[in-house]
Write an enzyme that holds these catalytic residues in place. Sequence first.
Site, PDB file in Angstrom:
ATOM      1  N   HIS A  78      23.272  39.419  63.824  1.00  0.00           N
ATOM      2  CA  HIS A  78      22.093  40.259  63.571  1.00  0.00           C
ATOM      3  C   HIS A  78      22.478  41.520  62.811  1.00  0.00           C
ATOM      4  O   HIS A  78      21.848  41.861  61.806  1.00  0.00           O
ATOM      5  CB  HIS A  78      21.410  40.637  64.880  1.00  0.00           C
ATOM      6  CG  HIS A  78      20.280  41.601  64.680  1.00  0.00           C
ATOM      7  ND1 HIS A  78      19.017  41.192  64.302  1.00  0.00           N
ATOM      8  CD2 HIS A  78      20.227  42.961  64.756  1.00  0.00           C
ATOM      9  CE1 HIS A  78      18.235  42.255  64.164  1.00  0.00           C
ATOM     10  NE2 HIS A  78      18.950  43.330  64.437  1.00  0.00           N
ATOM     11  N   GLU A  79      23.498  42.215  63.290  1.00  0.00           N
ATOM     12  CA  GLU A  79      23.864  43.510  62.713  1.00  0.00           C
ATOM     13  C   GLU A  79      24.303  43.392  61.256  1.00  0.00           C
ATOM     14  O   GLU A  79      24.056  44.293  60.458  1.00  0.00           O
ATOM     15  CB  GLU A  79      24.984  44.158  63.532  1.00  0.00           C
ATOM     16  CG  GLU A  79      24.583  44.623  64.923  1.00  0.00           C
ATOM     17  CD  GLU A  79      23.726  45.882  64.894  1.00  0.00           C
ATOM     18  OE1 GLU A  79      23.957  46.747  64.027  1.00  0.00           O
ATOM     19  OE2 GLU A  79      22.822  45.996  65.741  1.00  0.00           O
TER      20      GLU A  79
END
Length: 203
Positions: A78-79
């Site tokens: 995600h990051e």
Amino acid sequence: MALFGFGSKSPKPSQSDESTEPKGETFQALTLEQMRSFLPRLPKARAQEVLPHLNDAMSEAGINTPRRQAAFLAQLAHESAEFRYFEELATGRAYERRKDLGNVKPGDGARYKGRGPIQITGRTNYRAAGKALELDLEENPARAADLDVGFRTAAWFWNSRNLNKHADKGEFDAITRRINGGYNGKASREAYYQRALRLLDKK
């Protein structure tokens, strides 16, 4: 604000857990097939590029069970937008003079903007990560965006916040809060987590 939510705050590190393997567990490296199954849109060449560094970092940090690896992979996916971005796209000016991040000198905001797959941010975090990894990241912050260092800084952050402990208990929301300072991108993170759990349960 960091591209994917991390870095606008600087959670205080707690005493690191020992990165020992849980009883009965040995580290199993993620395979290229598993990586591509987890992130099917990730080009094969990029997967081959990141995989050795990802595995080395997980091994070094004791991220060595399906639950730990699934949580770690989900948060990093995600990051970093599926390992595409290892440096924040914003200029970093928003962090200028942020004493809570250790940015006390002119230019520190841009110099210590988010880097690595978990986007560590701020002079304080760069100094602490560098000390733990025996690298001078405070003087060479751009190194945190390199694959061989970026995954290690992510693993350092993980252990400095005792996130293996939360992963062992299935406390994925607690991990999100420790990384993000809130729950930005909660649905995306959870989707990656469930996908990774299904994949790694087949090991």
